[in-house]
Design a protein around this motif. Structure first.
Motif, short mmCIF file in Angstrom:
data_model
loop_
_atom_site.label_atom_id
_atom_site.label_comp_id
_atom_site.label_asym_id
_atom_site.label_seq_id
_atom_site.Cartn_x
_atom_site.Cartn_y
_atom_site.Cartn_z
N ASN A 197 0.82 -1.22 0.00
CA ASN A 197 0.00 0.00 0.00
C ASN A 197 0.85 1.27 0.00
OD1 ASN A 197 -2.41 -1.53 0.08
ND2 ASN A 197 -2.25 -1.71 2.31
N GLY A 198 1.95 1.20 -0.75
CA GLY A 198 2.81 2.37 -0.90
C GLY A 198 3.81 2.59 0.22
N ILE A 199 3.86 1.68 1.19
CA ILE A 199 4.77 1.83 2.33
C ILE A 199 5.76 0.66 2.34
CG2 ILE A 199 4.95 1.94 4.86
CD1 ILE A 199 2.10 3.07 4.87
N TYR A 200 7.03 0.94 2.55
CA TYR A 200 8.05 -0.09 2.60
C TYR A 200 8.21 -0.60 4.03
CZ TYR A 200 9.28 1.37 -2.10
OH TYR A 200 9.24 1.66 -3.45
N TYR A 201 8.42 -1.92 4.15
CA TYR A 201 8.53 -2.54 5.47
C TYR A 201 9.81 -3.37 5.58
CZ TYR A 201 3.63 -1.28 6.23
OH TYR A 201 2.47 -0.58 6.39
N GLN A 202 10.26 -3.54 6.82
CA GLN A 202 11.42 -4.39 7.09
C GLN A 202 11.11 -5.84 6.70
OE1 GLN A 202 14.47 -3.98 8.27
NE2 GLN A 202 14.55 -1.98 9.27
N PRO A 203 12.00 -6.50 5.96
CA PRO A 203 11.75 -7.88 5.53
C PRO A 203 12.13 -8.89 6.62
CG PRO A 203 13.81 -7.13 4.61
CD PRO A 203 13.24 -5.95 5.36
N THR A 204 11.37 -8.89 7.71
CA THR A 204 11.70 -9.79 8.82
C THR A 204 11.56 -11.25 8.42
OG1 THR A 204 9.47 -9.36 9.64
CG2 THR A 204 11.27 -8.21 10.72
N PHE A 205 10.73 -11.53 7.41
CA PHE A 205 10.65 -12.90 6.91
C PHE A 205 12.04 -13.35 6.44
CE2 PHE A 205 10.99 -11.07 2.76
CZ PHE A 205 11.51 -12.09 1.96
N LEU A 206 12.76 -12.44 5.78
CA LEU A 206 14.08 -12.74 5.24
C LEU A 206 15.09 -12.94 6.36
CD1 LEU A 206 15.96 -13.02 2.78
CD2 LEU A 206 16.28 -10.54 2.88
N TYR A 207 15.03 -12.09 7.38
CA TYR A 207 15.96 -12.22 8.50
C TYR A 207 15.82 -13.60 9.15
CZ TYR A 207 15.88 -7.09 8.08
OH TYR A 207 15.93 -5.80 7.61
N GLU A 208 14.56 -14.01 9.37
CA GLU A 208 14.36 -15.31 10.01
C GLU A 208 14.73 -16.46 9.08
OE1 GLU A 208 10.92 -17.95 12.22
OE2 GLU A 208 10.83 -15.78 12.34
N SER A 209 14.44 -16.31 7.80
CA SER A 209 14.82 -17.36 6.85
C SER A 209 16.33 -17.57 6.84
CB SER A 209 14.32 -17.00 5.45
OG SER A 209 14.68 -18.00 4.52
N VAL A 210 17.08 -16.48 6.80
CA VAL A 210 18.54 -16.57 6.80
C VAL A 210 19.03 -17.19 8.10
CG1 VAL A 210 20.67 -15.23 6.83
CG2 VAL A 210 18.87 -14.65 5.20
N TRP A 211 18.44 -16.78 9.23
CA TRP A 211 18.83 -17.34 10.53
C TRP A 211 18.55 -18.84 10.58
CZ3 TRP A 211 21.69 -15.96 14.55
CH2 TRP A 211 21.55 -16.65 15.76
#
Length: 277
Positions: free
Chosen positions: A174-188
């Protein structure tokens, strides 16, 4: 180019007649399939009949999914009480990993007791593949644009994290950028998988149950901090509910490790015939 104006990834991978196949389900199924293949390979090395893994999967997988959904619905009850028809729509996202893990662990303990198998050894065999599947499964959250963090900027995603375009555009909601916490956890999670796979066959390093306990501590430690960055989880006092669970699981696993080492004479993970009670 205006990234926010580009197309996001469609949640529907393809359709077969009236049936819509979601990327979320495909990604989860891929993680489970790879986990089963690797668990069977390790089970063969450890003397665990692969039929036990398949039989457990038939029972444990649906129970874990149900428990994961129940956990999620309970803690999002304000929404689901007003929209009860949405409770069963699991393909739209909304499963809680901790609920699934708790359900799967309880089912496994009962299953192993019934089969006369060491539940600790079974957990050691499957633990690395479970965290791998968790890391893969987070990409289902990515497609569904959920489990993200707080608001951020395009510059942070592009210039600080150097993320590829397809991730950046999917993190624009909706036009707002968010932190990709899914990616952080996937990498971890994938890092934990690699670590456990590398260390598991080191002689006289892990005793029975300690591969699993290491998995619990690794996952809980990372989840505690990543959960603090998310915006879609419920608070309980100063912390989110999943952070409390991470705290409890981490120190419980650590305490169990210490007590078992000091008080009980456990076989090494690589000992022959350790799969039996």
């Amino acid at each position: 180019m205006n990234i926010s104006a580009t197309a996001i990834i469609n949640r529907i991978a393809f359709t077969i007649g009236p049936i819509m196949v979601h990327w979320y389900g495909i990604i989860i199924a891929t993680g489970v399939l790879l986990a089963v293949i690797l668990s069977v390979r390790e089970g063969n090395r450890r003397g665990l009949d692969e039929e036990n893994i398949y039989d457990y999967l038939i029972v444990g997988l649906p129970i874990s999914i149900i428990c994961a959904r129940i956990y999620y619905v309970i803690f999002q009850w304000q929404y689901y009480s007003a929209n009860p028809e949405m409770i069963y729509r699991i393909w739209d996202g909304g499963i809680a990993i901790y609920g699934g893990l708790i359900g799967a662990a309880i089912t496994l303990i009962i299953f192993c007791k019934h089969r006369g198998i060491s539940s600790w050894e079974f957990l050691d065999i499957v633990a690395p593949t479970v965290i791998m599947a968790q890391g893969i499964g987070r990409w289902g959250n990515f497609v569904n644009q959920e489990a993200h963090g707080v608001e951020t900027s395009l510059a942070f995603l592009q210039n600080t994290l150097h993320l590829p375009h397809f991730i950046v555009q999917q993190m624009c909601i909706n036009g707002i950028y968010y932190q990709p916490t899914f990616l952080y956890e996937s990498v971890w999670d994938i890092a934990g998988f690699i670590l456990l796979m590398v260390l598991r066959h080191r002689k006289q390093l892990f005793k029975r149950g300690e591969v699993f306990l290491t998995y619990v501590m690794w996952y809980s430690f990372g989840r505690f901090f990543i959960e603090g960055m998310r915006t879609d989880s419920l608070m309980l006092g100063p912390l989110r509910i999943s952070q409390w669970l991470s705290f409890i699981f981490f120190f419980s696993a650590l305490a169990i490790w210490i007590v078992r080492r000091q008080k009980f004479d456990q076989p090494w993970y690589l000992d022959q015939n350790a799969v039996k009670k």
